[in-house]
Scaffold this motif. Structure first.
Motif, PDB file in Angstrom:
ATOM      1  N   GLY A 210       0.790  -1.221   0.000  1.00  0.00           N
ATOM      2  CA  GLY A 210       0.000   0.000   0.000  1.00  0.00           C
ATOM      3  C   GLY A 210       0.823   1.272   0.000  1.00  0.00           C
ATOM      4  O   GLY A 210       0.261   2.370  -0.016  1.00  0.00           O
ATOM      5  N   GLY A 211       2.158   1.141  -0.002  1.00  0.00           N
ATOM      6  CA  GLY A 211       3.025   2.298   0.065  1.00  0.00           C
ATOM      7  C   GLY A 211       3.357   2.891  -1.286  1.00  0.00           C
ATOM      8  O   GLY A 211       2.852   2.454  -2.329  1.00  0.00           O
ATOM      9  N   HIS A 212       4.233   3.889  -1.268  1.00  0.00           N
ATOM     10  CA  HIS A 212       4.661   4.585  -2.484  1.00  0.00           C
ATOM     11  C   HIS A 212       6.157   4.852  -2.433  1.00  0.00           C
ATOM     12  O   HIS A 212       6.738   5.000  -1.354  1.00  0.00           O
ATOM     13  N   CYS A 213       6.750   4.939  -3.612  1.00  0.00           N
ATOM     14  CA  CYS A 213       8.158   5.293  -3.737  1.00  0.00           C
ATOM     15  C   CYS A 213       8.273   6.460  -4.713  1.00  0.00           C
ATOM     16  O   CYS A 213       7.689   6.420  -5.807  1.00  0.00           O
ATOM     17  N   LEU A 214       9.010   7.480  -4.322  1.00  0.00           N
ATOM     18  CA  LEU A 214       9.270   8.628  -5.182  1.00  0.00           C
ATOM     19  C   LEU A 214      10.705   8.532  -5.682  1.00  0.00           C
ATOM     20  O   LEU A 214      11.642   8.486  -4.885  1.00  0.00           O
ATOM     21  N   VAL A 215      10.866   8.495  -7.012  1.00  0.00           N
ATOM     22  CA  VAL A 215      12.200   8.428  -7.622  1.00  0.00           C
ATOM     23  C   VAL A 215      12.397   9.687  -8.448  1.00  0.00           C
ATOM     24  O   VAL A 215      11.650   9.934  -9.410  1.00  0.00           O
ATOM     25  N   THR A 216      13.384  10.498  -8.092  1.00  0.00           N
ATOM     26  CA  THR A 216      13.670  11.693  -8.865  1.00  0.00           C
ATOM     27  C   THR A 216      14.632  11.342  -9.999  1.00  0.00           C
ATOM     28  O   THR A 216      15.555  10.546  -9.830  1.00  0.00           O
ATOM     29  N   LEU A 217      14.395  11.961 -11.165  1.00  0.00           N
ATOM     30  CA  LEU A 217      15.081  11.573 -12.397  1.00  0.00           C
ATOM     31  C   LEU A 217      15.836  12.716 -13.044  1.00  0.00           C
ATOM     32  O   LEU A 217      16.101  12.681 -14.247  1.00  0.00           O
ATOM     33  N   GLY A 218      16.177  13.736 -12.288  1.00  0.00           N
ATOM     34  CA  GLY A 218      16.900  14.858 -12.866  1.00  0.00           C
ATOM     35  C   GLY A 218      16.056  15.604 -13.882  1.00  0.00           C
ATOM     36  O   GLY A 218      14.912  15.988 -13.606  1.00  0.00           O
ATOM     37  N   ALA A 219      16.580  15.776 -15.078  1.00  0.00           N
ATOM     38  CA  ALA A 219      15.879  16.524 -16.119  1.00  0.00           C
ATOM     39  C   ALA A 219      14.583  15.865 -16.556  1.00  0.00           C
ATOM     40  O   ALA A 219      13.727  16.507 -17.173  1.00  0.00           O
ATOM     41  N   GLU A 220      14.416  14.578 -16.252  1.00  0.00           N
ATOM     42  CA  GLU A 220      13.177  13.879 -16.607  1.00  0.00           C
ATOM     43  C   GLU A 220      12.087  14.048 -15.562  1.00  0.00           C
ATOM     44  O   GLU A 220      10.986  13.521 -15.734  1.00  0.00           O
ATOM     45  N   GLY A 221      12.374  14.727 -14.470  1.00  0.00           N
ATOM     46  CA  GLY A 221      11.351  14.944 -13.463  1.00  0.00           C
ATOM     47  C   GLY A 221      11.375  13.905 -12.377  1.00  0.00           C
ATOM     48  O   GLY A 221      12.422  13.608 -11.799  1.00  0.00           O
ATOM     49  N   ALA A 222      10.221  13.319 -12.087  1.00  0.00           N
ATOM     50  CA  ALA A 222      10.118  12.346 -11.002  1.00  0.00           C
ATOM     51  C   ALA A 222       9.008  11.358 -11.303  1.00  0.00           C
ATOM     52  O   ALA A 222       8.058  11.653 -12.031  1.00  0.00           O
ATOM     53  N   LEU A 223       9.136  10.170 -10.723  1.00  0.00           N
ATOM     54  CA  LEU A 223       8.107   9.142 -10.787  1.00  0.00           C
ATOM     55  C   LEU A 223       7.617   8.835  -9.386  1.00  0.00           C
ATOM     56  O   LEU A 223       8.429   8.560  -8.483  1.00  0.00           O
ATOM     57  N   LEU A 224       6.312   8.882  -9.176  1.00  0.00           N
ATOM     58  CA  LEU A 224       5.706   8.444  -7.930  1.00  0.00           C
ATOM     59  C   LEU A 224       5.073   7.085  -8.203  1.00  0.00           C
ATOM     60  O   LEU A 224       4.135   6.967  -9.003  1.00  0.00           O
ATOM     61  N   ILE A 225       5.585   6.061  -7.544  1.00  0.00           N
ATOM     62  CA  ILE A 225       5.282   4.681  -7.913  1.00  0.00           C
ATOM     63  C   ILE A 225       4.506   3.995  -6.792  1.00  0.00           C
ATOM     64  O   ILE A 225       5.033   3.796  -5.692  1.00  0.00           O
ATOM     65  N   PRO A 226       3.243   3.635  -7.033  1.00  0.00           N
ATOM     66  CA  PRO A 226       2.487   2.887  -6.027  1.00  0.00           C
ATOM     67  C   PRO A 226       2.999   1.452  -5.939  1.00  0.00           C
ATOM     68  O   PRO A 226       3.321   0.826  -6.958  1.00  0.00           O
ATOM     69  N   GLU A 227       3.031   0.921  -4.737  1.00  0.00           N
ATOM     70  CA  GLU A 227       3.491  -0.458  -4.546  1.00  0.00           C
ATOM     71  C   GLU A 227       2.545  -1.466  -5.163  1.00  0.00           C
ATOM     72  O   GLU A 227       2.959  -2.563  -5.553  1.00  0.00           O
ATOM     73  N   ASP A 228       1.251  -1.108  -5.290  1.00  0.00           N
ATOM     74  CA  ASP A 228       0.236  -2.081  -5.695  1.00  0.00           C
ATOM     75  C   ASP A 228       0.246  -2.409  -7.184  1.00  0.00           C
ATOM     76  O   ASP A 228      -0.606  -3.166  -7.669  1.00  0.00           O
ATOM     77  N   GLY A 229       1.186  -1.851  -7.941  1.00  0.00           N
ATOM     78  CA  GLY A 229       1.294  -2.189  -9.354  1.00  0.00           C
ATOM     79  C   GLY A 229       0.501  -1.297 -10.278  1.00  0.00           C
ATOM     80  O   GLY A 229       0.560  -1.475 -11.500  1.00  0.00           O
ATOM     81  N   THR A 230      -0.237  -0.339  -9.732  1.00  0.00           N
ATOM     82  CA  THR A 230      -0.966   0.587 -10.591  1.00  0.00           C
ATOM     83  C   THR A 230       0.012   1.551 -11.265  1.00  0.00           C
ATOM     84  O   THR A 230       1.188   1.616 -10.927  1.00  0.00           O
ATOM     85  N   THR A 231      -0.491   2.299 -12.222  1.00  0.00           N
ATOM     86  CA  THR A 231       0.362   3.117 -13.085  1.00  0.00           C
ATOM     87  C   THR A 231       1.102   4.194 -12.285  1.00  0.00           C
ATOM     88  O   THR A 231       0.481   4.950 -11.520  1.00  0.00           O
ATOM     89  N   PRO A 232       2.429   4.302 -12.445  1.00  0.00           N
ATOM     90  CA  PRO A 232       3.173   5.380 -11.784  1.00  0.00           C
ATOM     91  C   PRO A 232       2.734   6.748 -12.294  1.00  0.00           C
ATOM     92  O   PRO A 232       2.254   6.893 -13.427  1.00  0.00           O
ATOM     93  N   LEU A 233       2.898   7.732 -11.446  1.00  0.00           N
ATOM     94  CA  LEU A 233       2.600   9.118 -11.796  1.00  0.00           C
ATOM     95  C   LEU A 233       3.905   9.803 -12.190  1.00  0.00           C
ATOM     96  O   LEU A 233       4.849   9.846 -11.401  1.00  0.00           O
ATOM     97  N   HIS A 234       3.957  10.323 -13.421  1.00  0.00           N
ATOM     98  CA  HIS A 234       5.164  11.018 -13.875  1.00  0.00           C
ATOM     99  C   HIS A 234       4.959  12.513 -13.738  1.00  0.00           C
ATOM    100  O   HIS A 234       3.973  13.073 -14.223  1.00  0.00           O
ATOM    101  N   GLN A 235       5.912  13.167 -13.060  1.00  0.00           N
ATOM    102  CA  GLN A 235       5.877  14.606 -12.882  1.00  0.00           C
ATOM    103  C   GLN A 235       7.054  15.215 -13.641  1.00  0.00           C
ATOM    104  O   GLN A 235       8.212  14.936 -13.320  1.00  0.00           O
ATOM    105  N   PRO A 236       6.803  16.011 -14.687  1.00  0.00           N
ATOM    106  CA  PRO A 236       7.916  16.646 -15.410  1.00  0.00           C
ATOM    107  C   PRO A 236       8.737  17.551 -14.500  1.00  0.00           C
ATOM    108  O   PRO A 236       8.232  18.087 -13.512  1.00  0.00           O
ATOM    109  N   ALA A 237       9.989  17.722 -14.854  1.00  0.00           N
ATOM    110  CA  ALA A 237      10.861  18.613 -14.087  1.00  0.00           C
ATOM    111  C   ALA A 237      10.410  20.061 -14.273  1.00  0.00           C
ATOM    112  O   ALA A 237       9.959  20.440 -15.365  1.00  0.00           O
TER     113      ALA A 237
END
Length: 296
Positions: A210-237
Motif C-alpha cells: 500500500g506504500g509509495h516510492c518517489l524516484v527523482t530523475l533529474g531533467a526527466e522529473g520524477a516518478l511516484l510509484i504505487p506499490e500495488d502495481g498501478t500506473t506510476p505518476l510522472h511529474q515533469p521537471a
C-alpha cells in the motif's frame, strides 16, 4: 486531547560548501545549517505542518545557536538526553552538485538508539507520521518502521546518501514511503534500470504494501510509484527560462509532498504542488519561498 504532529528523527549539521577539492576550499564558500532531516523539518514548518524534530543534545560553542536556528524556523526541537558534538558536513560543489564530501558527526545519529527512543513513547504515540533519513543507524530505522506500523501511522524514509542504500529497507522492515534518486535506486537494485518500467519494478520492492516510492530523475522529473502495481505518476521537471532544473532538492520535495499528503490532497496535485514549491526554493533558496501565499 493531543493534536498529532509529524515526528522527525535525525540531526542538524553545519554545512561547509565550496568549490575546489576537500581540504583546499576555494571560493565561493557557503556556511549554513543543514542535515537532511533538519531541512525537511524547516521546510515542513514553512508549509505550516508543525513538525517536531528529535535529535541528540549538542555540545560545543555553536550548540546554543541550534536552538535559535530551529526556533526561527518554527520547528519544535526535542533534544534527547545524550550528548554529541554538532556534526559538520563539508562538500565540494561543481555547478551546484556535490562531487565530494566529508561528514564528521555520525555519533549524533547513532546515539538515537531504540532503547533511548523507547523512553519517550509519548512522542511516537502523538505522531501523525514518523520520518527519518538513511543516515540514521539501521537498527534505529528498523525500530521506527516497526513502531510506526504498530501505531498505525506512516513511516516515511528519505535517502540521505548513495552510500547508504543498504538501509532503504532497514533490516527487512520496509517504510510506507521511500524517496530517492535514480542513481541511488540503481545502486540498491544492483543493475541498470534503463526505463520507467524497470525503475518502477525495482522501486516497488522498497516499500510496504500500500506504500509509495518517489524516484527523482533529474531533467526527466520524477516518478511516484504505487506499490500495488498501478500506473506510476510522472511529474515533469520544473523549468527556469525554458531549461529543466537538474539540480535537485530532494529533501525539500520530500517535505512539501509529505505536507500536502498530510492535508489529504490527492497524489497528483500534491506532487505538482511540491515540484512547483521546490523550484521556487531553488531559485530563491530560503524557506520563506515555501510559505503558503495569502489568499487574495
Amino acid at each position: 486531547m493531543t493534536t498529532k504532529r509529524p515526528l522527525l528523527i535525525g540531526t542538524v549539521t553545519l554545512d561547509y560548501l565550496h568549490e575546489g577539492p576537500i581540504g583546499q576550499a576555494a571560493p565561493p564558500i557557503t556556511l549554513r545549517w543543514g542535515g537532511v532531516i533538519n531541512n525537511v523539518a524547516c521546510a515542513m514548518a514553512a508549509r505550516g505542518a508543525g513538525p517536531r524534530l528529535v535529535t541528540a543534545t549538542y555540545t560545543g560553542d555553536l550548540a546554543p545557536a541550534v536552538a535559535a536556528h530551529l526556533a526561527a524556523h518554527d520547528v519544535d526541537w526535542l533534544p534527547l538526553p545524550v550528548q554529541a558534538p554538532l556534526p559538520l558536513f563539508e562538500a565540494e560543489l561543481v555547478d551546484g552538485s556535490v562531487t565530494d564530501k566529508h561528514f564528521v558527526g555520525q555519533e549524533a545519529l547513532d546515539l538515537l538508539t531504540p532503547d533511548l527512543l523507547a523512553t519517550r513513547p509519548d512522542l511516537l504515540d502523538d505522531a501523525s507520521v514518523i520520518v527519518a533519513g538513511t543516515d540514521s543507524h539501521p537498527a534505529t530505522l528498523a525500530w521506527l518502521a516497526t513502531a510506526a506500523h504498530t501505531r498505525g501511522v506512516p513511516f516515511w524514509l528519505l535517502s540521505a546518501d548513495p552510500t547508504e542504500v543498504h538501509k532503504l529497507v532497514p533490516e527487512g522492515h520496509p517504510a510506507t514511503f521511500v524517496s530517492l534518486n535514480a542513481r541511488e535506486l540503481t545502486l540498491w537494485a544492483g543493475t541498470d534500470l534503463p526505463d520507467h518500467q524497470a525503475i518502477a519494478t525495482a522501486a516497488r520492492k522498497l516499500v510496504a504494501p500500500g506504500g509509495h516510492c518517489l524516484v527523482t530523475l533529474g531533467a526527466e522529473g520524477a516518478l511516484l510509484i504505487p506499490e500495488d502495481g498501478t500506473t506510476p505518476l510522472h511529474q515533469p521537471a520544473p523549468t527556469i527560462d525554458g531549461h529543466p532544473l537538474t539540480v535537485g532538492a530532494g529533501d525539500i520535495l520530500f517535505a512539501c509532498l509529505l505536507t500536502a499528503h498530510l492535508t489529504a490532497l490527492p497524489w497528483p496535485p500534491a506532487l505538482t504542488q511540491a515540484t512547483t514549491l521546490t523550484a521556487g526554493y531553488l531559485t530563491t533558496p530560503t524557506y520563506t519561498a515555501l510559505r503558503p501565499k495569502p489568499s487574495p
